[in-house]
Enzyme design. Structure first.
Site, PDB file in Angstrom:
ATOM      1  N   ASP A 273     -23.309 -22.776  -0.011  1.00 15.33           N
ATOM      2  CA  ASP A 273     -21.946 -22.726   0.546  1.00 15.33           C
ATOM      3  C   ASP A 273     -20.968 -22.287  -0.546  1.00 15.33           C
ATOM      4  O   ASP A 273     -19.836 -22.760  -0.628  1.00 15.33           O
ATOM      5  CB  ASP A 273     -21.529 -24.069   1.132  1.00 15.33           C
ATOM      6  N   ALA A 307     -13.402 -27.389   0.089  1.00 17.36           N
ATOM      7  CA  ALA A 307     -13.355 -25.990   0.526  1.00 17.36           C
ATOM      8  C   ALA A 307     -14.555 -25.253  -0.042  1.00 17.36           C
ATOM      9  O   ALA A 307     -14.465 -24.529  -1.032  1.00 17.36           O
ATOM     10  CB  ALA A 307     -12.050 -25.335   0.079  1.00 17.36           C
ATOM     11  N   GLY A 308     -15.729 -25.456   0.581  1.00 16.98           N
ATOM     12  CA  GLY A 308     -16.939 -24.851   0.056  1.00 16.98           C
ATOM     13  C   GLY A 308     -17.402 -25.569  -1.196  1.00 16.98           C
ATOM     14  O   GLY A 308     -16.932 -26.659  -1.538  1.00 16.98           O
TER      15      GLY A 308
END
Length: 374
Positions: A273, A307-308
């Site tokens: 990710d 966020a990731g």
């Protein structure tokens, strides 16, 4: 003919001692005992360590300071793939998070051009826009919407052009009949960013959903009266589950429970990710007009929302090997063979006759010493 020798070889099944990998024209010919290397081969001594199949990452949002959302193009995908290659990722799906229709169309066009021409780009992962605002994470809720027949038509057409298309959807945003249409056309439907209950999730699985996106994150959790998405995908033998193993997204004990509970033949597989921060200096970048901050191994928006991930696949393998209670061979399968199997790629994820010559040479601490990629 090239012979790679001097390292242990993990072929995707077992680890072989005193073996050599024979390669010609970027294709594996065989694994043979070192004493049987043909005299005409160009013998290359790796000097110890472990030779393993190249890592396959099905969720890569960015790298080298570039986010795919910034401007989807074959050049952007090439930059992202090149940023991840030194960390052992020889094949990946560039991933577009929820964006406008125009940006999504651009990503489809870019992937159609990049597959087969840009090294390492195996297809495309569209993570949105058919997600649930209730589980938006770092995605923009205002761009999320239900899937319509025209959307399914466009995805089916995109799959025909790209080859490998993985689409993350929320159960509550996509009717089972549309899941079935996508699955029948070969689109890999993955469940994520969804607040659905067990029964609705099971209906999506029965319709053909085959994966879950970053298990535990942005989905309904295992409950006492409703097993939620987590319970449904762990109990569904046909569903594989991507996991982010970075010490921030999911507690390692939770991942150990999931590994013990997962009903097969579906497997848990590793994803990074990863965002623009892989291969990038600096402590911030921009995502959909919002600043993402890089601190202490975490990437967050200004309000603290994750966020990731700020991790590469080699670091993910090291973390998993140290924290998930698995043998190294199983961790390596989770980084290569299992994701390759999910996307139907029989020439990656193993070192066997006919496979692409895409390998990672690891040292005894599982750091990357070198990468061979066609």
């Amino acid at each position: 003919m090239i012979a790679l020798a001097g390292a242990r070889v993990f072929d995707g099944e077992t680890t072989r001692e005193h073996a050599a990998v024979l390669v010609r024209d970027r294709t594996v010919l065989a694994i043979v005992p070192e004493r049987e290397v043909p005299s005409q081969a160009d013998l290359r001594d790796l000097g110890g360590g472990l030779l393993v199949p190249g890592f396959i990452d099905l969720q890569v949002n960015g790298g080298a300071g570039v986010m795919l959302n910034d401007g989807p193009s074959p050049a952007a995908m090439a930059t992202i793939a090149a940023a991840h290659r030194p960390f052992g990722t020889t094949g990946l799906l560039p991933t577009l998070i929820t964006d406008t229709a125009a940006v999504t169309d651009a990503a489809i066009e870019a992937a159609a051009s990049a597959v087969g021409t840009v090294p390492g780009v195996l297809g495309l992962h569209l993570e949105g826009p058919h997600l649930a605002p209730a589980r938006k994470g770092a995605h923009l809720a205002e761009l999320m919407r239900p899937m319509r027949d025209a959307d399914a038509d466009r995805l089916i057409a995109a799959k025909a052009r790209i080859g490998v298309l993985l689409v993350t959807i929320a159960v509550e945003q996509v009717a089972p009949r549309l899941v079935r249409r996508l699955a029948d056309a070969g689109v890999i439907v993955s469940l994520g960013h969804t607040d659905a209950g067990y029964d609705a999730t099971q209906a999506a699985i029965d319709a053909g959903a085959r994966s879950a996106t970053h298990l535990f994150n942005a989905m309904s959790q295992l409950g006492n009266r409703d097993p939620g998405v987590v319970g449904a995908v762990l109990g569904a033998g046909a569903v594989a589950c991507g996991i982010i193993a970075d010490g921030h997204h999911v507690h390692p004990e939770t991942l150990r429970f999931a590994l013990a509970a997962k009903r097969g033949p579906g497997r848990l597989y590793l994803v990074s990710d990863a965002m623009a921060s892989v291969g990038m200096d600096g402590d911030r970048f921009v995502l959909n007009g919002r600043t993402v901050y890089r601190r202490d191994g975490r990437l967050t928006l200004g309000d603290g929302t994750l966020a990731g991930a700020d991790i590469d696949m080699a670091a993910t393998v090291r973390y998993a090997a140290a924290n998930l209670g698995l043998g190294l061979e199983e961790v390596l399968r989770m980084a290569s063979r299992y994701p390759a199997e999910l996307i139907g790629d029989t020439r990656r994820g193993r070192i066997w006759r006919g496979a692409f010559a895409e390998f990672v040479h690891l040292d005894d601490e599982l750091s990357v010493r070198g990468v061979v990629a066609t």
